[in-house]
Design a protein around this motif. Structure first.
Motif, PDB file in Angstrom:
ATOM      1  N   ARG A  43      -8.853   3.174   9.926  1.00 54.68           N
ATOM      2  CA  ARG A  43      -8.743   3.467   8.500  1.00 54.68           C
ATOM      3  C   ARG A  43      -7.946   4.749   8.235  1.00 54.68           C
ATOM      4  O   ARG A  43      -8.146   5.766   8.894  1.00 54.68           O
ATOM      5  CB  ARG A  43     -10.129   3.565   7.871  1.00 54.68           C
ATOM      6  CG  ARG A  43     -10.815   2.210   7.729  1.00 54.68           C
ATOM      7  CD  ARG A  43     -12.214   2.324   7.181  1.00 54.68           C
ATOM      8  NE  ARG A  43     -13.126   2.965   8.141  1.00 54.68           N
ATOM      9  CZ  ARG A  43     -14.425   3.098   7.941  1.00 54.68           C
ATOM     10  NH1 ARG A  43     -14.976   2.659   6.822  1.00 54.68           N
ATOM     11  NH2 ARG A  43     -15.179   3.671   8.871  1.00 54.68           N
ATOM     12  N   LYS A  46      -7.135   8.130   1.897  1.00 52.47           N
ATOM     13  CA  LYS A  46      -6.846   7.513   0.609  1.00 52.47           C
ATOM     14  C   LYS A  46      -5.473   7.950   0.095  1.00 52.47           C
ATOM     15  O   LYS A  46      -5.236   9.142  -0.111  1.00 52.47           O
ATOM     16  CB  LYS A  46      -7.929   7.889  -0.398  1.00 52.47           C
ATOM     17  CG  LYS A  46      -7.802   7.195  -1.744  1.00 52.47           C
ATOM     18  CD  LYS A  46      -8.963   7.596  -2.639  1.00 52.47           C
ATOM     19  CE  LYS A  46      -8.867   6.934  -4.006  1.00 52.47           C
ATOM     20  NZ  LYS A  46      -9.996   7.338  -4.887  1.00 52.47           N
ATOM     21  N   TYR A  50      -3.681   5.477  -4.959  1.00 49.99           N
ATOM     22  CA  TYR A  50      -4.545   4.322  -4.746  1.00 49.99           C
ATOM     23  C   TYR A  50      -5.272   3.896  -6.016  1.00 49.99           C
ATOM     24  O   TYR A  50      -5.334   2.696  -6.327  1.00 49.99           O
ATOM     25  CB  TYR A  50      -5.569   4.594  -3.655  1.00 49.99           C
ATOM     26  CG  TYR A  50      -6.501   3.418  -3.424  1.00 49.99           C
ATOM     27  CD1 TYR A  50      -6.033   2.271  -2.800  1.00 49.99           C
ATOM     28  CD2 TYR A  50      -7.821   3.454  -3.856  1.00 49.99           C
ATOM     29  CE1 TYR A  50      -6.868   1.175  -2.596  1.00 49.99           C
ATOM     30  CE2 TYR A  50      -8.668   2.363  -3.650  1.00 49.99           C
ATOM     31  CZ  TYR A  50      -8.181   1.231  -3.022  1.00 49.99           C
ATOM     32  OH  TYR A  50      -9.002   0.144  -2.839  1.00 49.99           O
ATOM     33  N   ASP A  51      -5.817   4.812  -6.775  1.00 53.01           N
ATOM     34  CA  ASP A  51      -6.586   4.450  -7.967  1.00 53.01           C
ATOM     35  C   ASP A  51      -5.709   3.701  -8.975  1.00 53.01           C
ATOM     36  O   ASP A  51      -6.167   2.758  -9.625  1.00 53.01           O
ATOM     37  CB  ASP A  51      -7.191   5.697  -8.618  1.00 53.01           C
ATOM     38  CG  ASP A  51      -8.290   6.313  -7.763  1.00 53.01           C
ATOM     39  OD1 ASP A  51      -8.880   5.594  -6.935  1.00 53.01           O
ATOM     40  OD2 ASP A  51      -8.548   7.518  -7.914  1.00 53.01           O
ATOM     41  N   ARG A  54      -5.076   0.209  -7.398  1.00 57.29           N
ATOM     42  CA  ARG A  54      -6.314  -0.566  -7.318  1.00 57.29           C
ATOM     43  C   ARG A  54      -6.672  -1.172  -8.658  1.00 57.29           C
ATOM     44  O   ARG A  54      -7.223  -2.281  -8.724  1.00 57.29           O
ATOM     45  CB  ARG A  54      -7.462   0.347  -6.844  1.00 57.29           C
ATOM     46  CG  ARG A  54      -8.803  -0.368  -6.702  1.00 57.29           C
ATOM     47  CD  ARG A  54      -8.751  -1.347  -5.543  1.00 57.29           C
ATOM     48  NE  ARG A  54     -10.002  -2.053  -5.355  1.00 57.29           N
ATOM     49  CZ  ARG A  54     -10.296  -3.229  -5.930  1.00 57.29           C
ATOM     50  NH1 ARG A  54      -9.422  -3.815  -6.722  1.00 57.29           N
ATOM     51  NH2 ARG A  54     -11.453  -3.817  -5.680  1.00 57.29           N
ATOM     52  N   SER A 146      -1.358   1.826  -0.270  1.00 61.69           N
ATOM     53  CA  SER A 146      -2.585   1.574  -1.024  1.00 61.69           C
ATOM     54  C   SER A 146      -3.149   0.198  -0.704  1.00 61.69           C
ATOM     55  O   SER A 146      -4.372   0.010  -0.625  1.00 61.69           O
ATOM     56  CB  SER A 146      -2.316   1.703  -2.528  1.00 61.69           C
ATOM     57  OG  SER A 146      -1.953   3.026  -2.874  1.00 61.69           O
ATOM     58  N   TYR A 149      -4.945   0.552   2.526  1.00 64.68           N
ATOM     59  CA  TYR A 149      -6.237   1.203   2.322  1.00 64.68           C
ATOM     60  C   TYR A 149      -7.246   0.212   1.735  1.00 64.68           C
ATOM     61  O   TYR A 149      -8.414   0.173   2.157  1.00 64.68           O
ATOM     62  CB  TYR A 149      -6.060   2.404   1.389  1.00 64.68           C
ATOM     63  CG  TYR A 149      -7.313   3.213   1.163  1.00 64.68           C
ATOM     64  CD1 TYR A 149      -7.631   4.282   2.000  1.00 64.68           C
ATOM     65  CD2 TYR A 149      -8.185   2.923   0.107  1.00 64.68           C
ATOM     66  CE1 TYR A 149      -8.788   5.033   1.792  1.00 64.68           C
ATOM     67  CE2 TYR A 149      -9.333   3.663  -0.107  1.00 64.68           C
ATOM     68  CZ  TYR A 149      -9.630   4.718   0.740  1.00 64.68           C
ATOM     69  OH  TYR A 149     -10.770   5.455   0.534  1.00 64.68           O
ATOM     70  N   TRP A 150      -6.813  -0.587   0.777  1.00 66.73           N
ATOM     71  CA  TRP A 150      -7.698  -1.607   0.183  1.00 66.73           C
ATOM     72  C   TRP A 150      -8.158  -2.598   1.246  1.00 66.73           C
ATOM     73  O   TRP A 150      -9.340  -2.953   1.308  1.00 66.73           O
ATOM     74  CB  TRP A 150      -6.959  -2.330  -0.939  1.00 66.73           C
ATOM     75  CG  TRP A 150      -7.748  -3.425  -1.585  1.00 66.73           C
ATOM     76  CD1 TRP A 150      -8.749  -3.290  -2.506  1.00 66.73           C
ATOM     77  CD2 TRP A 150      -7.595  -4.842  -1.363  1.00 66.73           C
ATOM     78  NE1 TRP A 150      -9.230  -4.526  -2.884  1.00 66.73           N
ATOM     79  CE2 TRP A 150      -8.548  -5.488  -2.193  1.00 66.73           C
ATOM     80  CE3 TRP A 150      -6.767  -5.618  -0.568  1.00 66.73           C
ATOM     81  CZ2 TRP A 150      -8.680  -6.887  -2.234  1.00 66.73           C
ATOM     82  CZ3 TRP A 150      -6.889  -7.002  -0.599  1.00 66.73           C
ATOM     83  CH2 TRP A 150      -7.834  -7.613  -1.422  1.00 66.73           C
ATOM     84  N   HIS A 153     -10.733  -0.795   3.476  1.00 68.75           N
ATOM     85  CA  HIS A 153     -11.960  -0.272   2.875  1.00 68.75           C
ATOM     86  C   HIS A 153     -12.633  -1.219   1.875  1.00 68.75           C
ATOM     87  O   HIS A 153     -13.865  -1.319   1.865  1.00 68.75           O
ATOM     88  CB  HIS A 153     -11.672   1.049   2.143  1.00 68.75           C
ATOM     89  CG  HIS A 153     -11.307   2.183   3.034  1.00 68.75           C
ATOM     90  ND1 HIS A 153     -10.039   2.338   3.561  1.00 68.75           N
ATOM     91  CD2 HIS A 153     -12.035   3.244   3.498  1.00 68.75           C
ATOM     92  CE1 HIS A 153      -9.988   3.433   4.296  1.00 68.75           C
ATOM     93  NE2 HIS A 153     -11.190   3.996   4.278  1.00 68.75           N
TER      94      HIS A 153
END
Length: 342
Positions: A43, A46, A50-51, A54, A146, A149-150, A153
């Motif tokens: 992993r 972040k 990312y936010d 997402r 991103s 990361y998604w 996680h």
């Protein structure tokens, strides 16, 4: 020229209805190489955007960008690894299957992430200023990181959990420090204004109504791929249309203004619509081969390329050369229309 033409210019059924939009182009993608091994933890931290990604939901999509569903050109349900009745994205772009090699050759299989979830359509890479271009490129890189990361996680798993920590980047495959490709994958480039422009009406199964593609006497190759247009800049949806097996006309390689320039890939005499089917890699390679042969043939004879197309005898001689070199100029049989997404 670049971008999307208007129907009043081309007469194409699926061109823009009113005015041309030079900055409306297919999305581009910052690809990355990944592998997967159950039980390990690869992993990443972040990503800063990312936010934003997402929560991103395009106006033409019912679900968020990061999900296991997609609607272009039709609704599909995906998975990371093979599952019953779901399309495995890992297998979709897998470039190395460790089970096809002697034991120990590859510890893991490797796949390229060029998926619907990392198509970038917020802006183009050309016909804009340097700062804007670099901004879009960085956003596209952030989109791919991103997505990674998604996947590591937050991606829903079949067992009800979330995330696949065993997904890892493979910078040794891409030759970069971060595991992203050296250059973005660009689906639509600038295009020349050609002596002959291939329009949707000439190759679309819907337009041809069972007659097969229009035949080109100056053919320098063949192709077969749907009109596959990914989501476009300006928040425009993509497009998916069946085609019929088609030819590549020499006229689409001849600029109307210049004598010493030949396009060699997806930058020939196509429209925003027909670029969607002529952009496939084997067709690009065919165009490049034919352009190379044409340049050499003309240099040997002291001729400009347009002098080949305008003279039936010269055209026949050049086409005979292509055939001798193994390039098909016509389809021996005409199968039915094709509809896929890639």
């Amino acid at each position: 020229m670049n971008g999307a033409e208007a129907a009043k210019e081309t007469g194409e059924p699926h061109a823009l209805p009113e005015e041309p939009e030079p900055l409306t182009m297919q999305s581009f993608t910052c690809c990355m190489a990944i592998d997967y091994k159950e039980g390990r933890d690869e992993r990443i931290g972040k990503p800063k955007d990312y936010d934003f990604w997402r929560a991103c939901q395009a106006p033409f999509q019912k679900d968020c960008l990061f999900s296991w569903t997609w609607e272009h050109p039709r609704y599909r349900s995906f998975s990371l690894l093979p599952e019953e009745e779901r399309f495995s994205l890992f297998l979709y772009r897998q470039i190395a299957d460790r089970f096809l090699f002697v034991p120990g050759m590859f510890e893991t299989s490797v796949s390229i992430v060029n998926w619907p979830q990392n198509d970038y359509w917020l802006g183009p890479l050309f016909e804009v200023g340097e700062a804007e271009r670099e901004g879009h490129l960085e956003q596209a890189r952030q989109l791919s990181l991103s997505l990674l990361y998604w996947l590591q996680h937050d991606a829903p798993r079949p067992d009800g959990g979330t995330g696949y920590p065993g997904i890892g980047l493979r910078p040794d495959v891409t030759g970069t420090a971060d595991g992203l490709a050296m250059y973005p994958y660009i689906r639509e480039s600038r295009r020349i204004r050609a002596e002959f422009t291939v329009l949707e009406q000439r190759v679309s199964a819907l337009s041809r109504e069972g007659r097969g593609a229009e035949r080109f006497a100056d053919s320098i190759g063949i192709g077969f791929y749907p009109i596959d247009i990914h989501p476009r800049t300006g928040n425009r949806d993509g497009l998916g249309l069946e085609t019929v097996p088609f030819q590549i006309p020499l006229g689409s390689l001849l600029p109307v203004r210049l004598d010493n320039l030949l396009p060699a890939c997806k930058n020939g005499g196509f429209t925003h619509i027909t670029n969607g089917c002529y952009r496939l890699h084997p067709i690009e390679w065919n165009i490049g081969e034919a352009a190379g042969y044409l340049a050499a043939w003309c240099l040997e004879r002291g001729l400009p390329p347009r002098a080949v197309r305008s003279d039936p005898e010269r055209l026949g001689q050049f086409q005979s050369l292509l055939v001798r070199e193994g390039i098909e100029l016509a389809w021996p049989q005409l199968p039915t229309g094709l509809a896929i997404n890639g």
